[in-house]
Design an enzyme around this catalytic site. Structure first.
Site, PDB file in Angstrom:
ATOM      1  N   TYR A   1       0.843  -1.189   0.000  1.00 46.22           N
ATOM      2  CA  TYR A   1       0.000   0.000   0.000  1.00 46.22           C
ATOM      3  C   TYR A   1       0.878   1.239   0.000  1.00 46.22           C
ATOM      4  CZ  TYR A   1       0.770   0.227   5.088  1.00 46.22           C
ATOM      5  OH  TYR A   1       1.323   0.286   6.332  1.00 46.22           O
ATOM      6  N   CYS A   2       0.321   2.311  -0.544  1.00 48.77           N
ATOM      7  CA  CYS A   2       1.024   3.596  -0.584  1.00 48.77           C
ATOM      8  C   CYS A   2      -0.007   4.708  -0.732  1.00 48.77           C
ATOM      9  CB  CYS A   2       2.062   3.629  -1.693  1.00 48.77           C
ATOM     10  SG  CYS A   2       1.414   3.527  -3.356  1.00 48.77           S
ATOM     11  N   THR A   3       0.461   5.916  -0.923  1.00 49.74           N
ATOM     12  CA  THR A   3      -0.453   7.053  -0.973  1.00 49.74           C
ATOM     13  C   THR A   3      -1.066   7.269  -2.344  1.00 49.74           C
ATOM     14  OG1 THR A   3       1.430   8.499  -1.344  1.00 49.74           O
ATOM     15  CG2 THR A   3       0.631   8.289   0.916  1.00 49.74           C
ATOM     16  N   GLY A   4      -0.483   6.702  -3.367  1.00 48.92           N
ATOM     17  CA  GLY A   4      -1.006   6.915  -4.713  1.00 48.92           C
ATOM     18  C   GLY A   4      -0.794   5.692  -5.572  1.00 48.92           C
TER      19      GLY A   4
ATOM     20  N   CYS B   1       2.970   2.466  -6.252  1.00 50.68           N
ATOM     21  CA  CYS B   1       2.668   1.049  -6.030  1.00 50.68           C
ATOM     22  C   CYS B   1       2.675   0.275  -7.342  1.00 50.68           C
ATOM     23  CB  CYS B   1       1.314   0.881  -5.333  1.00 50.68           C
ATOM     24  SG  CYS B   1       1.430   0.872  -3.540  1.00 50.68           S
TER      25      CYS B   1
END
Length: 170
Positions: free
Chosen positions: A154-157, A161
């Site tokens: 998971y990541c912010t955008g 990813c």
């Protein structure tokens, strides 16, 4: 891109590479909608995903449009990784099911260390990296954490990813 954004009075940053386009633009709501509409009319961008947020001030002072070798610089060997084949996304419901029953699951926080310090999933692997370009070295030296595991990242955008999912699973 520059001509369109300037004509609409938008400011921000747009990055263009062989792999696609990514950017953050800000302006009044009408101009932002006009930009999105123009992009959706082009078959190259008709399925482009736009994310929206509002603010009382402009986040950028000027417009930058740059052509780059990569949207997200990874410093990874492009011959080794096929960036057009990122892993599938899962829904929150699917993640919840995996968290409850998969003992072979590893959660991997793809964000930089300053982002993961703000908040993360309990038990997630959070690499102590400041930039995405450090990720390949981290993965090589910590490969044992992922071998034989079901990895959920998971990541912010989406871009980071998508690009790095192929590195984790190489």
């Amino acid at each position: 891109q520059r001509e369109l954004a300037l004509r609409l009075g938008l400011v921000g940053r747009i990055l263009i590479a062989d792999e696609g386009i990514n950017g953050t633009l800000c302006g009044d709501e009408e101009s932002c909608k006009a930009y999105q509409g123009h992009m959706k009319e082009d078959t190259l961008f008709s399925d482009m995903n736009f994310k929206h947020s509002t603010s009382d001030f402009l986040c950028f002072k000027k417009l930058q449009v740059k052509v780059k070798n990569e949207i997200v610089f990874t410093d990874a060997d492009k011959k080794e990784f096929c960036y057009t084949k990122s892993l599938p996304k899962i829904t929150p419901e699917e993640l919840h099911q995996e968290l409850g029953g998969n003992k072979n699951l590893v959660l991997f926080d793809m964000r930089n260390n300053y982002e993961s310090r703000i908040g993360r999933f309990v038990g997630a692997i959070c690499p102590d990296i400041e930039t995405t370009r450090e990720l390949e070295s981290y993965l090589v030296s910590h490969r044992d954490l992922f071998e034989g595991k079901d990895v959920v990242m998971y990541c912010t955008g989406g871009v980071r990813c998508g690009r790095t999912s192929v590195m984790v699973n190489a």
